[in-house]
Design a protein around this motif. Structure first.
Motif, short mmCIF file in Angstrom:
data_model
loop_
_atom_site.label_atom_id
_atom_site.label_comp_id
_atom_site.label_asym_id
_atom_site.label_seq_id
_atom_site.Cartn_x
_atom_site.Cartn_y
_atom_site.Cartn_z
N ALA A 59 -0.62 7.15 7.09
CA ALA A 59 -0.52 6.20 7.91
C ALA A 59 -2.21 5.74 7.83
CB ALA A 59 -0.16 6.31 9.34
N PRO A 60 -3.14 6.58 7.84
CA PRO A 60 -4.54 6.17 7.69
C PRO A 60 -4.93 5.50 6.52
CG PRO A 60 -4.39 8.55 8.39
CD PRO A 60 -3.03 8.22 8.10
N ALA B 204 3.52 -1.45 4.02
CA ALA B 204 3.43 0.01 3.94
C ALA B 204 4.75 0.21 2.81
CB ALA B 204 3.86 0.54 5.03
N TYR B 205 4.39 1.02 1.81
CA TYR B 205 5.44 1.13 0.69
C TYR B 205 5.99 2.55 0.94
CZ TYR B 205 7.11 0.73 -4.23
OH TYR B 205 7.97 0.64 -5.22
N VAL B 206 7.19 2.77 1.44
CA VAL B 206 7.62 3.72 2.03
C VAL B 206 9.08 4.58 1.29
CG1 VAL B 206 8.82 4.99 4.04
CG2 VAL B 206 6.98 3.36 4.24
N VAL C 25 0.89 -1.27 0.12
CA VAL C 25 0.02 -0.06 0.07
C VAL C 25 0.68 1.41 -0.05
CG1 VAL C 25 -1.72 1.44 1.26
CG2 VAL C 25 -1.77 -1.23 1.20
N PRO C 26 0.49 2.08 -0.75
CA PRO C 26 1.56 3.30 -0.79
C PRO C 26 1.30 3.91 0.27
CG PRO C 26 -0.63 3.69 -2.41
CD PRO C 26 -0.32 2.21 -1.80
N ALA C 27 2.66 4.40 0.98
CA ALA C 27 2.49 5.01 2.28
C ALA C 27 3.38 6.36 2.30
CB ALA C 27 2.98 4.19 3.52
#
Length: 364
Positions: free
Chosen positions: A291-292, A306-308, A283-285
């Motif tokens: 974060a939501p 989480a894609y950071v 998920v694009p983060a």
């Protein structure tokens, strides 16, 4: 907290020091079928940039597999071998790493330009050549074979653009930022190709009325009375695409996705049936207030990575890593091990430690 770093084959090949930068990770998502890109390689000893001028398959393009198909990949002329993915994967596995095949499906400017009949088109007739529409059976068949060929020998697959791209496209000299409201962008991201119009008709809509109403909605940023039918048409094509692609894969699949059902792009919106058929979601983060988005994806019941990115400003990145872990992320996917300069490596270490610490305390 499962840790994955993203890279391109050219980051690994020719750089004896690359493996040292993967010390914190257990998996490298290595581009196997990827769109065009002009990529920085600041830590590579032999070059500083790679210009991948068209979407390419970093595995052998087998004539027997693609014979008779109009949509087919090309080999990358900027690489010295026809199977650079395998050469890079061998080096990574020798260091004890798992290797995921990072596969991009419907983002292909070359094919969309050469075959505009299968490209996404908006309600004004403007075509998006970078986007192949999955409502077309030919696009789905191409994507399924591309994924199978790209994933051969991989430990898993990181599946990107498994759905429709829309208006937004970060391309060379892009001049569209802030030109439309969020609502107008949504309607300009609705594909209006012949196959999608057939889907509308099957749901009782008159395509001529839909097109004229969408055009007016773009100008006025108004809502439309048939939004549910439009989304259902897109989601049906996305589900068909995902099912066909997954049927040809025999390794775990991590799906790039977004909890917003209207999302288009590299991480298309989750459909009601998406999730149980894959091992997890990426998920694009980014940016750092996302974060939501992770928390919303966690509600789907699937493991969420989480894609950071570590290529943006470092301000708040460590706190952001903690936040996505607390939001329920069970994995961290770092972008990008090859494009990050040496002076960002301490930031990567700090981000990883923060996420793992927050996860191990039971906050995630």
């Amino acid at each position: 907290m499962r840790l994955t770093g993203h890279a391109y084959p050219w980051d690994v090949l020719g750089d004896p020091g690359f493996v040292a930068r993967t010390e914190a990770f257990e998996t490298v998502a290595l581009a196997s079928a990827y769109h065009s890109v002009r990529a920085a390689t600041p830590s590579h000893p032999k070059h500083q940039l790679v210009n991948a001028s068209y979407a390419a398959l970093y595995r052998p393009v087998r004539p027997t597999a693609w014979q008779g198909r109009r949509l087919r990949p090309l080999v990358p002329t900027w690489m010295s071998t026809s199977d650079s993915w395998s050469a890079a994967a061998d080096r990574l596995r020798a260091a004890g790493l798992r290797v995921s095949a990072w596969v991009v499906l419907t983002h292909n400017t070359r094919l969309g330009t050469e075959f505009p009949d299968v490209a996404v088109v908006n309600c004004f007739g403007d075509r998006y050549p970078y986007a192949l529409c999955p409502s077309h059976e030919e696009v789905r068949a191409y994507a399924a074979l591309l994924a199978a060929e790209a994933a051969a020998g991989a430990d898993e697959v990181s599946l990107e653009a498994c759905g429709q791209l829309g208006l937004t496209h970060g391309s060379h000299h892009e001049k569209t930022d802030n030109a439309w409201t969020t609502t107008a962008q949504r309607w300009l991201s609705v594909c209006c190709c012949s196959a999608c119009q057939q889907g509308w008709s099957a749901r009782g809509l008159d395509p001529v009325w839909v097109l004229s109403t969408l055009r007016e909605a773009v100008r006025s940023s108004a809502e439309v009375p048939f939004a549910d039918e439009l989304l259902a048409t897109r989601h049906e094509a996305t589900d068909l695409l995902r099912a066909e692609v997954l049927s040809g894969l025999d390794v775990p699949v991590i799906l790039h996705a977004h909890p917003d059902p209207w999302a288009t792009g590299a991480s298309p919106g989750l459909t009601p049936s998406a999730g149980p058929d894959v091992s997890g979601l990426v998920v694009p983060a980014w940016p750092t207030d996302s974060a939501p988005v992770v928390a919303s994806a966690v509600a789907s019941g699937r493991p969420v990575h989480a894609y950071v990115t570590v290529l943006q400003s470092e301000d708040g990145l460590v706190d952001h890593a903690r936040a996505v872990a607390k939001a329920g992320a069970t994995g961290l996917a770092i972008y990008h091990l090859g494009m990050a300069p040496a002076w960002r490596l301490p930031t990567i270490t700090a981000v990883v430690k923060a996420a793992c610490s927050a996860s191990s305390t039971g906050s995630g």
